[in-house]
Design a protein around this motif. Structure first.
Motif, PDB file in Angstrom:
ATOM      1  N   PHE A   1     -66.425 109.295 -41.627  1.00 37.99           N
ATOM      2  CA  PHE A   1     -66.262 110.639 -41.563  1.00 37.99           C
ATOM      3  C   PHE A   1     -67.825 111.192 -42.429  1.00 37.99           C
ATOM      4  CE2 PHE A   1     -65.051 114.603 -44.588  1.00 37.99           C
ATOM      5  CZ  PHE A   1     -65.131 115.469 -43.031  1.00 37.99           C
ATOM      6  N   LEU A   2     -67.810 111.118 -43.508  1.00 40.01           N
ATOM      7  CA  LEU A   2     -68.240 110.673 -43.891  1.00 40.01           C
ATOM      8  C   LEU A   2     -70.128 110.534 -43.995  1.00 40.01           C
ATOM      9  CD1 LEU A   2     -67.843 109.845 -47.926  1.00 40.01           C
ATOM     10  CD2 LEU A   2     -68.075 111.847 -46.930  1.00 40.01           C
TER      11      LEU A   2
ATOM     12  N   VAL B   1     -74.767 115.225 -39.135  1.00 38.83           N
ATOM     13  CA  VAL B   1     -74.632 116.348 -38.674  1.00 38.83           C
ATOM     14  C   VAL B   1     -75.494 116.973 -39.360  1.00 38.83           C
ATOM     15  CG1 VAL B   1     -73.018 118.573 -38.290  1.00 38.83           C
ATOM     16  CG2 VAL B   1     -72.499 116.758 -37.789  1.00 38.83           C
ATOM     17  N   THR B   2     -76.146 117.058 -40.165  1.00 39.57           N
ATOM     18  CA  THR B   2     -76.805 117.525 -41.057  1.00 39.57           C
ATOM     19  C   THR B   2     -78.366 117.973 -40.612  1.00 39.57           C
ATOM     20  OG1 THR B   2     -77.353 116.236 -42.780  1.00 39.57           O
ATOM     21  CG2 THR B   2     -75.742 118.090 -42.810  1.00 39.57           C
TER      22      THR B   2
ATOM     23  N   TRP C   1     -62.613 107.064 -45.667  1.00 38.59           N
ATOM     24  CA  TRP C   1     -64.058 107.977 -45.291  1.00 38.59           C
ATOM     25  C   TRP C   1     -64.769 107.634 -44.718  1.00 38.59           C
ATOM     26  CZ3 TRP C   1     -59.919 111.655 -43.198  1.00 38.59           C
ATOM     27  CH2 TRP C   1     -58.890 111.849 -44.323  1.00 38.59           C
TER      28      TRP C   1
ATOM     29  N   PHE D   1     -70.910 113.096 -40.466  1.00 37.56           N
ATOM     30  CA  PHE D   1     -70.749 114.302 -41.470  1.00 37.56           C
ATOM     31  C   PHE D   1     -72.607 114.887 -41.822  1.00 37.56           C
ATOM     32  CE2 PHE D   1     -70.638 117.271 -45.304  1.00 37.56           C
ATOM     33  CZ  PHE D   1     -70.119 118.260 -45.223  1.00 37.56           C
ATOM     34  N   ILE D   2     -72.172 113.695 -42.671  1.00 39.43           N
ATOM     35  CA  ILE D   2     -74.122 113.281 -42.959  1.00 39.43           C
ATOM     36  C   ILE D   2     -74.793 113.276 -41.993  1.00 39.43           C
ATOM     37  CG2 ILE D   2     -76.019 111.606 -44.265  1.00 39.43           C
ATOM     38  CD1 ILE D   2     -73.550 110.875 -45.756  1.00 39.43           C
TER      39      ILE D   2
ATOM     40  N   THR E   1     -81.520 112.844 -44.787  1.00 38.34           N
ATOM     41  CA  THR E   1     -80.264 112.171 -43.548  1.00 38.34           C
ATOM     42  C   THR E   1     -81.585 110.780 -43.406  1.00 38.34           C
ATOM     43  OG1 THR E   1     -79.214 114.068 -43.357  1.00 38.34           O
ATOM     44  CG2 THR E   1     -78.883 112.303 -42.090  1.00 38.34           C
TER      45      THR E   1
END
Length: 243
Positions: free
Chosen positions: A61-62, A68-69, A58, A65-66, A103
């Protein structure tokens, strides 16, 4: 008679300007800077190392996901409620833990780790090195220019922090230097410093204190920046030349 005269002269002389809030603000700001550097750099390096592994489940995906923040957040009110619910109100932890990882810094360090030749890590694993040894002995030393830039970014960000402390800190003994400076510059809070002086003299002292406070708040960053400036070029060019 001479004693009475000396006492009267001493009462007439104005007290030396002083403001303990400045030194308290300095101490709080240095605590925030030191704690922020330790938390941000250590957690960012660990997270970047995990995301830079090519065989981690993943991983993409991780990373998405990070990322997006960076573009979406809940806003100030939910953030305030979370900090309050965790019991960090009116503590310096409210200025450290919610900002432990940025991030943008994470992406920079991850990219630097990905640019390292994988043969170095493979040879270390053949010699029996685990992930922690590989990180501390190979990855971190080769990425010191980027890590130094992250340290400088974090230090400047924590040093200039004033809005978040104004939201979460009510105890004046926990005010960082920038909040004290804001009171002096915006609210004209120089009465305690220029106590005992006349109106005209107090005004001159107040203006002098404002300018002196700006210099005091800027000097540490000006002293540190030249020593880390050379790492900006290395951090920007890292990975551009590969053997």
């Amino acid at each position: 008679m001479e004693t009475v005269r000396r006492k009267s002269l001493g009462q007439a002389c104005p007290e030396k300007p002083s403001n303990p809030a400045l030194w308290t603000g300095y101490r709080n700001t240095l605590t925030i800077v030191a704690g922020g550097i330790v938390l941000n750099v250590s957690l960012t390096v660990l997270a970047a190392y995990v995301l830079s592994r090519r065989n981690v489940l993943w991983n993409k995906f991780l990373t998405i996901f990070i990322v997006v923040t960076m573009f979406f957040n809940a806003g100030l009110i939910p953030f305030y409620l979370v900090v309050k619910g965790l019991g960090m109100m009116n503590t310096l932890w409210a200025l450290l833990l919610p900002f432990a990882i940025k991030t943008f810094h994470l992406i920079i360090v991850r990219t630097a780790f990905l640019s390292l030749p994988p043969e170095l890590e493979e040879s270390a694993q053949i010699d029996g090195a685990n992930h922690l040894t590989t990180l501390l002995k190979i990855v971190v030393p080769l990425s010191m220019p980027v890590i130094s830039v992250i340290v400088l970014y974090t230090a400047v960000d924590k040093w200039n922090m004033w809005f978040i402390p104004s939201v979460f800190i009510q105890d004046r003994t926990l005010y960082p230097l920038q909040l004290v400076l804001r009171e002096i510059l915006i609210n004209d809070a120089t009465d305690n410093i220029s106590f005992g002086a006349g109106v005209g003299e107090a005004r001159k002292i107040g203006e002098t204190i404002k300018y002196a406070t700006i210099v005091i708040a800027t000097l540490p960053v000006l002293f540190i920046y030249p020593f880390l400036q050379k790492y900006f070029v290395k951090g920007a060019l890292i990975g551009a030349v590969k053997g």
